[in-house]
Design an enzyme around this catalytic site. Structure first.
Site: not given
Ligand SMILES: [Zn+2]
Length: 196
Positions: A67, A146, A148, A169
């Site tokens: 994670r 984009d 991140r 996720t």
């Protein structure tokens, strides 16, 4: 491709430019009330220079559950009802403990975007409450995919000797980015979701 994830990662992870700096055992109180001792691992050489940590259990399967959690002080620490970060962190730590996986805790607010600070988020909540934050939702911030960057997360995994993961996720961009940075995402898992 390169495969077998060794159980306790050696402190040699120079591949990818980052390496394990230290590891310390910390007993963690999990959501089910049990205690599990995890290794909390620090790194040198992370691309963004921030103090991210990995929470790891020693018995990794070859393809561990991973994670990648971005810090959310209001959700993680205060239990804010304005986002689902707190419950997601709780569930992640529980599942990672049960399966012998790894949680990467990225010390950055704003869902992985470095230039969004805690104060920015609180300001956005305030704007939202005054009815002007039309685009705001969840964190009160709208972050373009984009914007991140999970390069540091990929570096941390490589430093731990992990090249293949099962990723917990709901964010497809996270899968794309980790793959881009050379981590094979062999499976994507959803949250059980206590509220959903
Ligand atoms: Zn949050």
């Amino acid at each position: 491709m390169n495969g077998e994830a060794p159980a306790p990662a050696p402190a040699d992870g120079r591949r990818g430019g980052a390496r394990v700096r230290s590891r310390v055992e910390i007993p963690l109180h999990l959501a089910d009330g049990s205690w599990q001792t995890a290794h909390v691992i620090t790194f040198d050489g992370l691309t963004d220079g921030l103090e991210h940590i990995a929470v790891s259990y020693t018995r990794h399967p070859a393809v561990p559950l991973v994670r990648v959690h971005s810090e959310c002080l209001t959700g993680d620490v205060l239990g804010s009802g304005r986002c689902d970060c707190g419950p997601q962190l709780d569930e992640s730590l529980q599942r990672v403990a049960e399966e012998g996986g790894i949680l990467l805790y990225l010390r950055q607010e704003g869902q992985g975007r470095r230039d969004v600070s805690l104060y920015d988020k609180l300001d956005a909540y305030s704007v939202q409450d005054r009815g002007r934050g039309i685009a705001a939702a969840g964190h009160g911030l709208r972050v373009a995919d984009d914007a991140r960057d999970y390069h540091a997360a990929a570096q941390m995994l490589r430093a731990l000797g992990v090249g293949r993961v099962r990723l917990l996720t709901s964010n497809p961009d996270k899968v794309r980015q980790l793959s881009w940075y050379g981590i094979a995402v062999e499976e994507r898992l959803d949250f059980a979701g206590r509220s959903a």
